[in-house]
Design an enzyme around this catalytic site. Structure first.
Site, PDB file in Angstrom:
ATOM      1  N   ARG A  64     -14.679   7.733  14.229  1.00 15.28           N
ATOM      2  CA  ARG A  64     -13.521   8.585  13.969  1.00 15.28           C
ATOM      3  C   ARG A  64     -13.964  10.031  13.803  1.00 15.28           C
ATOM      4  NH1 ARG A  64     -11.391  10.847   9.610  1.00 15.28           N
ATOM      5  NH2 ARG A  64     -12.498   9.602   8.061  1.00 15.28           N
ATOM      6  N   GLY A  90      -0.575   4.583  -0.029  1.00 13.27           N
ATOM      7  CA  GLY A  90      -1.298   5.791   0.353  1.00 13.27           C
ATOM      8  C   GLY A  90      -0.482   6.542   1.388  1.00 13.27           C
ATOM      9  N   LEU A  91      -1.132   7.372   2.180  1.00 11.32           N
ATOM     10  CA  LEU A  91      -0.379   8.177   3.133  1.00 11.32           C
ATOM     11  C   LEU A  91       0.408   7.336   4.130  1.00 11.32           C
ATOM     12  CD1 LEU A  91      -2.716  11.199   3.904  1.00 11.32           C
ATOM     13  CD2 LEU A  91      -0.576  11.181   2.637  1.00 11.32           C
ATOM     14  N   ALA A  92      -0.227   6.308   4.700  1.00 12.38           N
ATOM     15  CA  ALA A  92       0.471   5.478   5.680  1.00 12.38           C
ATOM     16  C   ALA A  92       1.610   4.713   5.021  1.00 12.38           C
ATOM     17  CB  ALA A  92      -0.503   4.514   6.352  1.00 12.38           C
ATOM     18  N   GLY A 152       0.833  -1.197   0.000  1.00 16.48           N
ATOM     19  CA  GLY A 152       0.000   0.000   0.000  1.00 16.48           C
ATOM     20  C   GLY A 152       0.863   1.240   0.000  1.00 16.48           C
ATOM     21  N   HIS A 184     -18.211   5.398   4.814  1.00 15.87           N
ATOM     22  CA  HIS A 184     -17.037   6.202   4.503  1.00 15.87           C
ATOM     23  C   HIS A 184     -15.730   5.593   5.005  1.00 15.87           C
ATOM     24  CE1 HIS A 184     -14.525   9.662   3.803  1.00 15.87           C
ATOM     25  NE2 HIS A 184     -14.339   9.886   5.088  1.00 15.87           N
ATOM     26  N   GLU A 210      -5.531   3.136   8.260  1.00 15.85           N
ATOM     27  CA  GLU A 210      -6.893   2.604   8.386  1.00 15.85           C
ATOM     28  C   GLU A 210      -6.911   1.087   8.445  1.00 15.85           C
ATOM     29  OE1 GLU A 210     -11.322   3.103   6.263  1.00 15.85           O
ATOM     30  OE2 GLU A 210      -9.544   3.957   5.298  1.00 15.85           O
ATOM     31  N   ARG A 268     -19.604  12.655  13.374  1.00 15.55           N
ATOM     32  CA  ARG A 268     -20.266  12.105  12.192  1.00 15.55           C
ATOM     33  C   ARG A 268     -21.372  11.109  12.521  1.00 15.55           C
ATOM     34  NH1 ARG A 268     -14.760  11.284   8.527  1.00 15.55           N
ATOM     35  NH2 ARG A 268     -14.505  13.507   8.066  1.00 15.55           N
TER      36      ARG A 268
END
Length: 637
Positions: A435, A42-44, A40, A401, A425, A330
């Site tokens: 969250r 992504g950001l992480a 992966g 989401h 995540e 949320r």
């Protein structure tokens, strides 16, 4: 098995600093002897791969996209939290910690959450140094805005493109290490199995999405940064390619899956418009800073919003929660929107929507100022709906989401499989049952830049640098099993498409394990999922062969995993006889229809152990201890 969270001793504010000093180190000359796989980007994943390579480790980074720039992290629009207190409005590391614990309805680990709040301040400095174009005040200082669940302004943002800009920063750091030869990037490559040698994670088996080639890759440790499992619902705000396969295959190799029923429904999504849709589009939570949520007071009021006078409108979030108003968390905003629609006061053609109205802020500040803050979001809404949000209120409705559940990890972010880590995540650790907005980017970058580089060294320092070759029998066995699984899928030759099964699963999950759940519905869902899974393996239609670009085959493997994960989510929701955060059991609610926790019996992390195909997973409990915050009924009134 006893779950050892490895939380350090000592006062909360000192745990992380003491832990960093006490972990074992790998000296610079030895780091180049160790290989690390990061799945992966992504950001992480990108931040972890770049940082570990910068430290000297040899990194292999895998993504199924054609470029790390296409990771789903780019879709995070609204911002990233950090306890900088630039607004001088009373923010602090402790307040961010408290807001996150409370926002998660007291179902997260104190130590992990406090560490997240601590390192949040470093993330902003790191990203500014990378050139991330955060919004600034007139005088040049970084700007902040408010987000749900907080009464301070701590959210840094880059217009409505925060995730994209942060990912470009991490991607530039990653590219630098690729150019140096410390990171080898494997795009269009999907992890399909975890390889264990002597009880430790020592590599992965992948399939190249263009050629179909199945390959093994070995390493001394494996980091999963593969995002969440929201697409189990089919319709979600996630990218269509987002999936749970890497985490699920790790679960089947011994990594416990924690709190799978904790899924987040985001309140500001463009409503579903028809059965043809393959995904949903999110309108950033930042819009709730200035947008006011309302529905008509009268049931069945079909007038245009401009024709409904103020005294006939119900600004229900402001009415019910005067302290937080439209900036409640949320889960609270979503449930109240659903309740208004269930009462027959929904708007639009489907009546499954509420208004998000910007008339007041446009009148107060002018359309130009609003466009400066939210212009790209307004443009996106106009292109999708054909309506002008500057003159007509947006219509929004809750949608799946984010997933707070994920692989169980200890304080070091290691799963129950030695040598296997989960970040962002993909793990369960920081958000509890709900969250807060703008905290996903914070967790992904905290884990990648500032946590895993310390904690993985503690593990590697205690193991020899000897490599395991991919000729090892464990790799060959995994490859053989994977090829057999692919052949099985291709041999079914049924009559129903993969998407048909995915949509059917998504409908079951949304109806019975979505915004509201009850025991009867969950038991029915479990039976229906099992029936659907049997039908899938008997009647799914997959065209083509393995040795080519075969999107149908890709989807089939992912949906097969979703069909198993969906049942575990239902089991977890059935087990938790309480309501907390995003998990709302209708049998357990206050007279005001708020979530009713059972702290005496359910103050724990539910970690599930795989026991075999079609076998009941075994529940393990990590008891949560709250020594720094008091367990109280969550209130935003």
């Amino acid at each position: 098995m006893i779950l050892d969270s490895k939380i350090p001793e000592g006062p909360l504010a000192e745990k992380w600093d003491k832990h960093k000093f006490n972990v074992k180190l790998v000296n610079p000359a030895n780091k180049r002897k160790y290989d690390i796989i990061v799945v992966g980007t992504g950001l992480a994943g990108a931040s972890a791969a770049a940082t570990l390579a910068e430290l000297g480790y040899n990194v292999k980074a895998f993504c199924y996209q054609d470029s790390p720039r296409r990771a789903h992290s780019i879709a995070a629009q609204g911002g990233i939290n950090a306890a900088k207190n630039y607004q001088n409005d009373g923010d602090s590391v402790y307040r961010l910690f408290y807001d996150t614990i409370k926002g998660g309805d007291y179902r997260a680990r104190e130590a992990n959450v406090y560490r997240l709040a601590q390192v949040s301040v470093n993330i902003i400095d790191q990203c500014v140094a990378q050139g991330v174009p955060f919004a600034r005040e007139y005088g040049g200082l970084l700007a902040n805005r408010s987000f749900g669940g907080a009464q301070v302004s701590r959210t840094f943002y880059a217009r409505g493109q925060t995730g994209q800009q942060l990912l470009l920063g991490a991607y530039s750091a990653l590219n630098r290490q690729i150019a140096y030869g410390k990171v080898k990037l494997y795009p269009r490559t999907e992890m399909l199995d975890l390889v264990m040698v002597d009880g430790k994670a020592r590599g992965i088996v992948t399939r190249h999405l263009v050629t179909g080639k199945i390959e093994s890759h070995s390493a001394h440790a494996v980091i999963l940064a593969t995002g969440g499992y929201g697409n189990v619902f089919f319709l979600s705000t996630n990218a269509m390619g987002s999936n749970a396969t890497a985490a699920w295959r790790a679960y089947k190799k011994g990594a416990f899956f924690a709190n799978p029923c904790f899924t987040q429904i985001h309140p500001t999504c463009i409503p579903v418009s028809g059965g043809y849709q393959s995904k949903l589009t999110l309108m950033s939570e930042s819009l709730r800073n200035d947008g006011r949520v309302w529905v008509p007071k009268a049931v069945g009021d079909n007038r245009a919003p401009q024709d409904i006078p103020e005294d006939e409108r119900d600004y229900f979030l402001e009415r019910k929660y005067p302290s937080f108003g439209n900036l409640v968390p949320r889960d609270v905003a979503s449930r109240n929107a659903k309740q208004a629609c269930d009462e027959g006061r929904g708007v639009g053609t489907t009546k499954l929507a509420v208004y998000l109205d910007f008339a007041d802020v446009i009148k107060r500040d002018g359309a130009d100022k609003v466009a400066q803050k939210y212009g790209n979001l307004f443009d996106m809404y106009a292109k999708i709906t054909g309506e002008d949000p500057y003159t007509t209120p947006m219509r929004i409705y809750p949608a799946v989401h984010y997933t707070m559940g994920g692989l169980w990890v200890d304080y070091n972010l290691m799963t129950t499989v030695p040598g296997l880590y989960a970040t962002g995540e993909c793990n369960f650790s920081d958000h509890g049952a709900n969250r807060l907005g703008a905290s996903a980017l914070m967790q992904g970058l905290a884990d990648g830049y500032f946590v895993i580089p310390y904690t993985i060294g503690d593990y590697l320092a205690q193991m020899p640098s000897t490599r395991v070759e991919t000729s090892h029998p464990a790799f060959k066995e995994a490859e053989t099993a994977l090829k057999a699984s692919v052949d099985r899928l291709l041999s079914i030759n049924g009559t129903r498409t993969v998407d048909e099964f995915h949509k059917a699963l998504g409908q079951i999950m949304w109806d019975y394990c979505g915004m509201a759940r009850n025991a009867e519905g969950l038991q029915f869902a479990k039976q229906e999922i099992r029936k659907l899974r049997d039908e899938f393996w008997r009647d799914v239609k997959i065209v083509g062969v393995n040795e080519e670009l075969n999107i149908t085959l890709e989807k089939a493997g992912r949906v097969a995993d979703f069909l198993e994960l969906g049942e575990l989510m239902v089991d977890d929701a059935l087990n938790r006889n309480e309501s907390c955060g995003g998990h709302f059991r209708e049998e357990f609610q206050t007279p005001e229809n708020e979530a009713l926790r059972d702290d005496e019996n359910y103050t724990y992390v539910a970690a599930w152990q795989y026991t075999g195909d079609n076998q009941q997973a075994v529940l393990h409990k990590e008891e949560l201890k709250f020594e720094n915050v008091k367990l109280t009924q969550r209130s935003y009134k």
